[in-house]
Design a protein around this motif. Structure first.
Motif, PDB file in Angstrom:
ATOM      1  N   GLY A  38       0.805  -1.230   0.000  1.00  0.00           N
ATOM      2  CA  GLY A  38       0.000   0.000   0.000  1.00  0.00           C
ATOM      3  C   GLY A  38       0.835   1.276   0.000  1.00  0.00           C
ATOM      4  N   GLY A  39       2.018   1.233   0.624  1.00  0.00           N
ATOM      5  CA  GLY A  39       2.837   2.451   0.678  1.00  0.00           C
ATOM      6  C   GLY A  39       2.065   3.565   1.367  1.00  0.00           C
ATOM      7  N   ALA A  40       1.908   4.700   0.675  1.00  0.00           N
ATOM      8  CA  ALA A  40       1.186   5.828   1.274  1.00  0.00           C
ATOM      9  C   ALA A  40      -0.333   5.690   1.116  1.00  0.00           C
ATOM     10  CB  ALA A  40       1.666   7.134   0.660  1.00  0.00           C
ATOM     11  N   ALA A  41      -0.772   4.611   0.474  1.00  0.00           N
ATOM     12  CA  ALA A  41      -2.217   4.332   0.392  1.00  0.00           C
ATOM     13  C   ALA A  41      -2.461   3.047   1.176  1.00  0.00           C
ATOM     14  CB  ALA A  41      -2.650   4.199  -1.066  1.00  0.00           C
ATOM     15  N   VAL A  42      -2.615   3.186   2.490  1.00  0.00           N
ATOM     16  CA  VAL A  42      -2.606   2.027   3.362  1.00  0.00           C
ATOM     17  C   VAL A  42      -3.601   2.232   4.503  1.00  0.00           C
ATOM     18  CG1 VAL A  42      -0.794   2.816   4.973  1.00  0.00           C
ATOM     19  CG2 VAL A  42      -0.925   0.415   4.402  1.00  0.00           C
ATOM     20  N   THR A  43      -4.243   1.145   4.935  1.00  0.00           N
ATOM     21  CA  THR A  43      -5.127   1.213   6.108  1.00  0.00           C
ATOM     22  C   THR A  43      -4.496   0.383   7.216  1.00  0.00           C
ATOM     23  OG1 THR A  43      -7.040   1.246   4.621  1.00  0.00           O
ATOM     24  CG2 THR A  43      -7.493   0.834   6.950  1.00  0.00           C
TER      25      THR A  43
ATOM     26  N   ARG B 109      -9.473   1.817  12.553  1.00  0.00           N
ATOM     27  CA  ARG B 109      -8.702   1.577  11.322  1.00  0.00           C
ATOM     28  C   ARG B 109      -8.509   2.911  10.591  1.00  0.00           C
ATOM     29  NH1 ARG B 109      -7.952  -3.160   9.529  1.00  0.00           N
ATOM     30  NH2 ARG B 109      -8.386  -2.739   7.344  1.00  0.00           N
ATOM     31  N   PHE B 110      -7.244   3.263  10.414  1.00  0.00           N
ATOM     32  CA  PHE B 110      -6.911   4.577   9.842  1.00  0.00           C
ATOM     33  C   PHE B 110      -6.356   4.462   8.428  1.00  0.00           C
ATOM     34  CE2 PHE B 110      -6.651   5.400  14.368  1.00  0.00           C
ATOM     35  CZ  PHE B 110      -7.265   6.640  14.480  1.00  0.00           C
TER      36      PHE B 110
ATOM     37  N   LEU C 259     -14.327   8.663  -0.377  1.00  0.00           N
ATOM     38  CA  LEU C 259     -13.610   7.865   0.616  1.00  0.00           C
ATOM     39  C   LEU C 259     -13.621   6.432   0.124  1.00  0.00           C
ATOM     40  CD1 LEU C 259     -15.343   9.229   3.832  1.00  0.00           C
ATOM     41  CD2 LEU C 259     -12.946   9.587   3.221  1.00  0.00           C
ATOM     42  N   SER C 260     -12.484   5.774   0.258  1.00  0.00           N
ATOM     43  CA  SER C 260     -12.459   4.367  -0.105  1.00  0.00           C
ATOM     44  C   SER C 260     -13.002   3.584   1.091  1.00  0.00           C
ATOM     45  CB  SER C 260     -11.012   3.961  -0.397  1.00  0.00           C
ATOM     46  OG  SER C 260     -10.885   2.574  -0.391  1.00  0.00           O
ATOM     47  N   LYS C 261     -14.027   2.761   0.833  1.00  0.00           N
ATOM     48  CA  LYS C 261     -14.584   1.965   1.933  1.00  0.00           C
ATOM     49  C   LYS C 261     -13.476   1.080   2.495  1.00  0.00           C
ATOM     50  CE  LYS C 261     -18.502  -0.723   3.263  1.00  0.00           C
ATOM     51  NZ  LYS C 261     -19.517  -1.667   2.880  1.00  0.00           N
ATOM     52  N   GLY C 262     -13.316   1.102   3.809  1.00  0.00           N
ATOM     53  CA  GLY C 262     -12.239   0.329   4.421  1.00  0.00           C
ATOM     54  C   GLY C 262     -10.921   1.093   4.440  1.00  0.00           C
ATOM     55  N   GLY C 263     -10.941   2.350   4.004  1.00  0.00           N
ATOM     56  CA  GLY C 263      -9.718   3.170   4.001  1.00  0.00           C
ATOM     57  C   GLY C 263      -8.986   3.074   2.671  1.00  0.00           C
TER      58      GLY C 263
END
Ligand SMILES: Cc1cc2nc3c(=O)[nH]c(=O)nc-3n(C[C@H](O)[C@H](O)[C@H](O)COP(=O)(O)OP(=O)(O)OC[C@H]3O[C@@H](n4cnc5c(N)ncnc54)[C@H](O)[C@@H]3O)c2cc1C
Length: 527
Positions: free
Chosen positions: A40-45, A53-54, A238-242
């Motif tokens: 995920g890198g900088a796109a991570v939950t 969950r962030f 917003l992406s569901k689930g982050g």
């Protein structure tokens, strides 16, 4: 014998994963090597505190290319984008500005501040959409090389100029202004309401070490305006689930096409023989051979650390040394046991479901930058805040919330101080600044995570904490990203490609660099 692959991808951020998915889809044997314990890198939950969950870094999605969503069938791999409606800006005088996607409501709301601004607002939106439409096609193209002596290489540039000339005169004028002006100067030509200009100008400075009055910021305004979700211009979601779910969906598509993804596999060196990349060596000494190596890691780490300067032409090494990172952003993630209550608009209304912008005036924004110019974090920072748990309850326990505060400015180089000593003071400044508008916030906080640019560098491998793997300023865009003559995803090392945000069209959860780079490799028949 080391394992042999058609393509090895360094870094499992969303761009590396996208490149892997396209190459695997083309039948190539692909290996992704990610340093962290998850992709995920900088796109991570991440579940930073139990039950919360962030989206630890990036928090909203808009630029993700619709063609990539379709081609990789990301919806069937779990991608779901939920609408984020509106931007709410609280003001110190007890008033607020609240823009939503509903035309009539926004008209009424802006009219409270200025009838003239309400009337011109739609025309401005249309002008930006037109400019976005022109710029949008550029996202998917490999930048032409204006320095090339071959006609074939500059033909796309000539085509682009022809398209530019075919635009109505007003659009051409606007495009040139966007390329050269500051966000505030550009907006001054349209609007008179200070808070409206401040909030709109904010998109011009995200991820840069520039202020809203610095020339060149108007373009970044367009970059952020250009996003679309499945073709719907200008919507942020917003992406569901982050945002980690975006990366997981791309990883799932890549695996379905046959790509192998390894986590906790940090790459130490890229193997170079006679000017050609032949594979990679991990920190633990394991090594792999590949016909092509693609790095989604930023150019400083890729070339100075993994390749080594001795393998690089002098002028290229100088360009990479001069490439500007200058991280200017931080992030404060809060676990809350209830919602913040804004004095100017009390209660838990729909205004909390969109973005909350702490940008009450142009002067406030510019003063936030003044601090950074002299090596301090902003005492009263600009913030872009979302509370995703209001739209997606899956990210927090019942009745509790996650609140994400994207903060500027947090200069990577603090003058006379270190981020390790200043982290908590920075977190306090952020909470204090929000509390001026929502005094109950402090009492609602169960936990907080403070990310400084140094933390972003250490944890996510982004040099100097720059959120876009290098500033999105004009001298580092299009055929100049990351270096003149090397914007085609190729590098001076044969069979080594770049595929991350440091390449055209730049940062953001867009996936375009990953796709464009994979197409380059396939065209070159390197893998
Ligand atoms: C705080 C913050 C907020 C942001 N907010 C937004 C937002 O709201 N919306 C938006 O669109 N964009 C946002 N962005 C920008 C966006 O998240 C990035 O531009 C994008 O995620 C970068 O993707 P990438 O795949 O190019 O690179 P990265 O995500 O940086 O991926 C590179 C990967 O390489 C790995 N790596 C590093 N070194 C090695 C090594 N030696 N070996 C193996 N792997 C290695 C890293 O761990 C990482 O996983 C934000 C970024 C940050 C940091």
């Amino acid at each position: 014998m080391p394992a042999k692959y058609d393509a090895i991808i360094i870094g499992g951020g969303h761009n590396g994963l996208t490149a892997a998915a396209y190459l695997a889809r083309a039948g190539k044997k692909v290996l992704v090597l990610e340093r962290r314990h998850l992709v995920g890198g900088a796109a991570v939950t991440e579940e930073i505190f139990p039950g919360f969950r962030f989206s630890v870094c990036s928090y909203v999605v808009s630029l993700l290319r619709p063609e990539i969503i379709r081609e990789l069938q990301l919806a069937s791999h779990g991608l779901e984008i939920l609408p984020l409606d509106g931007t709410f800006t609280p003001m110190p005088n007890g008033d607020y500005l609240w823009r939503v996607n509903d035309h009539a409501r926004t008209f009424r709301e802006i009219s409270r501040h200025s009838r003239a601004d309400a009337e011109i607002y739609d025309e401005y939106g249309r002008a930006m959409v037109e400019m976005g439409r022109f710029a949008k096609d550029i996202l998917a193209m490999t930048p032409p090389d204006p320095f090339s002596k071959r006609l074939k290489d500059i033909t796309p540039l000539i085509d682009l100029l022809k398209r530019f000339r075919a635009l109505p005169e007003l659009d051409r004028h606007n495009q040139l202004q966007l390329l050269t002006m500051s966000a505030v100067d550009f907006l001054d030509q349209w609007f008179e309401t200070d808070v409206l200009k401040a909030t709109m100008a904010a998109s011009g400075i995200i991820g840069t070490f520039l202020g809203v009055r610095s020339p060149g910021t108007a373009y970044v305004l367009l970059h952020h305006y250009m996003g679309d979700i499945d073709g719907a211009f200008r919507s942020w979601g917003l992406s569901k689930g982050g945002t980690g779910r975006v990366s997981e969906a791309i990883a799932s598509a890549a695996r379905a096409y046959g790509a192998e993804i390894r986590v906790e596999a940090p790459v130490k060196h890229i193997l170079v023989k006679d000017g050609e990349a032949t594979g990679v060596v991990l920190e633990n000494g394991d090594y792999f051979i590949a016909s092509a190596v693609l790095s989604s890691v930023d150019p400083r780490l890729t070339f100075m650390k993994m390749v080594g300067e001795s393998h690089l032409p002098d002028d290229f090494a100088a360009d990479i040394r001069n490439y500007k990172f200058r991280g200017s952003s931080g992030k404060v993630n809060l676990a809350l046991d209830g919602l913040p209550d804004f004095t100017c608009k009390p209660g838990a209304g729909a205004h909390l479901r969109g973005a909350i912008s702490i940008s009450p005036s142009v002067d406030y924004m510019e003063r936030a930058y003044d601090d950074a110019k002299y090596g301090r974090f902003s005492r009263k920072p600009y913030m872009d805040i979302v509370i995703p748990s209001l739209t997606d309850p899956s990210v927090a326990p019942p009745g509790k919330h996650v609140m994400s505060c994207f903060v500027q400015y947090a200069p990577y180089d603090l003058r006379g101080a270190s981020w390790d000593d200043e982290r908590e003071a920075f977190g306090d400044a952020v909470i204090d600044a929000v509390s001026e508008f929502a005094p109950n916030l402090r009492d609602r906080i169960l936990h907080r995570q403070v990310l400084t640019p140094l933390d972003i560098e250490r944890e996510f491998g982004l040099s100097e904490g720059n959120i876009f793997q290098g500033e999105l300023t004009l001298e580092q865009l299009f055929f100049l990203r990351p270096a003149p003559g090397w914007a085609s995803y190729r590098t001076p090392i044969r069979r080594l490609y770049l595929c991350g945000s440091a390449t055209h069209p730049g940062g953001g959860i867009m996936a375009a660099p990953g796709r464009n780079a994979a197409m380059r490799v396939l065209k070159d028949r390197t893998a």
